[in-house]
Structures are given as C-alpha cells and as structure tokens.
Design an enzyme around this catalytic site. Sequence first.
Site, PDB file in Angstrom:
ATOM      1  CG  HIS A 100       4.436 -13.470  -0.797  1.00 34.17           C
ATOM      2  ND1 HIS A 100       3.614 -13.194   0.019  1.00 34.17           N
ATOM      3  CD2 HIS A 100       5.121 -12.572  -1.219  1.00 34.17           C
ATOM      4  CE1 HIS A 100       3.644 -11.816   0.370  1.00 34.17           C
ATOM      5  NE2 HIS A 100       4.588 -11.390  -0.719  1.00 34.17           N
ATOM      6  CG  HIS A 102       8.931 -11.249  -3.867  1.00 33.55           C
ATOM      7  ND1 HIS A 102       8.203 -10.321  -4.563  1.00 33.55           N
ATOM      8  CD2 HIS A 102       8.577 -10.989  -2.481  1.00 33.55           C
ATOM      9  CE1 HIS A 102       7.292  -9.708  -3.764  1.00 33.55           C
ATOM     10  NE2 HIS A 102       7.460 -10.079  -2.698  1.00 33.55           N
TER      11      HIS A 102
HETATM   12  P1  AMP Z   1       4.819  -8.309  -0.367  1.00 30.47           P
HETATM   13  O1  AMP Z   1       5.015  -6.801  -0.503  1.00 30.47           O
HETATM   14  O2  AMP Z   1       6.076  -8.992  -0.378  1.00 30.47           O
HETATM   15  O3  AMP Z   1       3.673  -8.802   0.474  1.00 30.47           O
HETATM   16  O4  AMP Z   1       4.572  -8.581  -2.061  1.00 30.47           O
HETATM   17  C1  AMP Z   1       3.199  -8.844  -2.319  1.00 30.47           C
HETATM   18  C2  AMP Z   1       3.242  -8.953  -3.938  1.00 30.47           C
HETATM   19  O5  AMP Z   1       2.142  -9.449  -4.296  1.00 30.47           O
HETATM   20  C3  AMP Z   1       3.559  -7.631  -4.530  1.00 30.47           C
HETATM   21  O6  AMP Z   1       4.734  -7.804  -5.270  1.00 30.47           O
HETATM   22  C4  AMP Z   1       2.341  -7.246  -5.524  1.00 30.47           C
HETATM   23  O7  AMP Z   1       2.758  -6.800  -6.828  1.00 30.47           O
HETATM   24  C5  AMP Z   1       1.596  -8.779  -5.639  1.00 30.47           C
HETATM   25  N1  AMP Z   1       0.250  -8.829  -6.030  1.00 30.47           N
HETATM   26  C6  AMP Z   1      -0.736  -8.292  -5.391  1.00 30.47           C
HETATM   27  N2  AMP Z   1      -1.844  -8.360  -6.074  1.00 30.47           N
HETATM   28  C7  AMP Z   1      -1.676  -9.632  -6.870  1.00 30.47           C
HETATM   29  C8  AMP Z   1      -2.298 -10.219  -7.619  1.00 30.47           C
HETATM   30  N3  AMP Z   1      -3.655 -10.130  -7.777  1.00 30.47           N
HETATM   31  N4  AMP Z   1      -1.728 -10.912  -8.701  1.00 30.47           N
HETATM   32  C9  AMP Z   1      -0.350 -11.109  -8.652  1.00 30.47           C
HETATM   33  N5  AMP Z   1       0.216 -10.515  -7.683  1.00 30.47           N
HETATM   34  C10 AMP Z   1       0.013  -9.777  -7.026  1.00 30.47           C
END
Ligand code: AMP
Length: 140
Positions: A100, A102
């Site tokens: 993903h 950001h």
């Molecule tokens: P990463 O640390 O790059 O894997 O980022 C994962 C991101 O997913 C984090 O910024 C979380 O806040 C976000 N996240 C986790 N669960 C959800 C959810 N249910 N809906 C939206 N974002 C989420």
Amino acid sequence: MSDETLFTRIVDGEIPSYTVYEDETTYAFLDANPLAPGHTLVIPKEPYERLNEMPGDVAADVFGVLPEITAAVEAAVDADATTVAVNNGPAAGQEVPHVHWHIIPRFEDDGVGPIHALFEGVDLDEDEMKAVAEAIRDNR
Ligand code: AMP
C-alpha cells in the site's frame, strides 16, 4: 500472494472504510489512524504482499492513478505537499502484508521533515558505489 488480508476484507466490504477511489484493479481509502487529515492508502485489489511481487501491469495501473489521487488529497485538505511512501517489508515498518502507498498531506509548518530524516546515511567510496550498482543490475 496471500489469499486474504485486512485490506482485501476492506475491498470486499467486510470491514467498513472511507473509500475515496475504486476501479477494476485499484482501491483507495482513508487510513484509520491518520498521520494528517486526508491520510490515504492506495492498494492493488489483489493482495501482493510487497512492491517487489507486483506484476508490471498491475503496478502500472496503480501508478497510473496515484497522481490524480494525490492531487485530490492535497486539494481536499488544502495541503502544501504530500509524502507518498511505501513501507516495503516488515523491516521497513510494514504492518499489513498487502502492499500500500501512504499519501500523507504535508504542511509548510508541520515540522515533520523529509523521509531522509529517518536515516543517518552511510559513507560509500567509489568502489562500493560501483559494486552495489553492479549488484543491482545483476539482480534485475
Ligand atoms: P503499514 O505500517 O505501512 O503497514 O501501514 C498500515 C496502515 O494501515 C496503518 O497506517 C494503519 O493505520 C492502517 N490501517 C490498519 N487497519 C485499518 C483499517 N481497518 N482501515 C484503514 N486503515 C487501517
């Protein structure tokens, strides 16, 4: 590629999200723990764990819409800029094993600094630079 991830459950509507974009291959939604208002995640619908595993055509689809989503995020929250980043693998801080991007709105006075602030940097001499460049070429 894992079969199901937190994010495929979001794409499938099993977990609610604030959707901001969707097409055949790509989905974008607000991060549930925003680092700034409008913090958005952009994903391929297929759950490739890391950037490294994405086929070129899927990557092209996702990259194809990143500019317009980024521009829309900035416009929506009147941001001065954005940091667009991938935590690509657990050692880089990736928590959700579904690649993903950001998109994090940035403001002149937010005091966060550039991605470079995460690193101390390393000194490499010319031989080391040449060797690592060659290794990257050889591993493609
Ligand atoms: P990463 O640390 O790059 O894997 O980022 C994962 C991101 O997913 C984090 O910024 C979380 O806040 C976000 N996240 C986790 N669960 C959800 C959810 N249910 N809906 C939206 N974002 C989420």
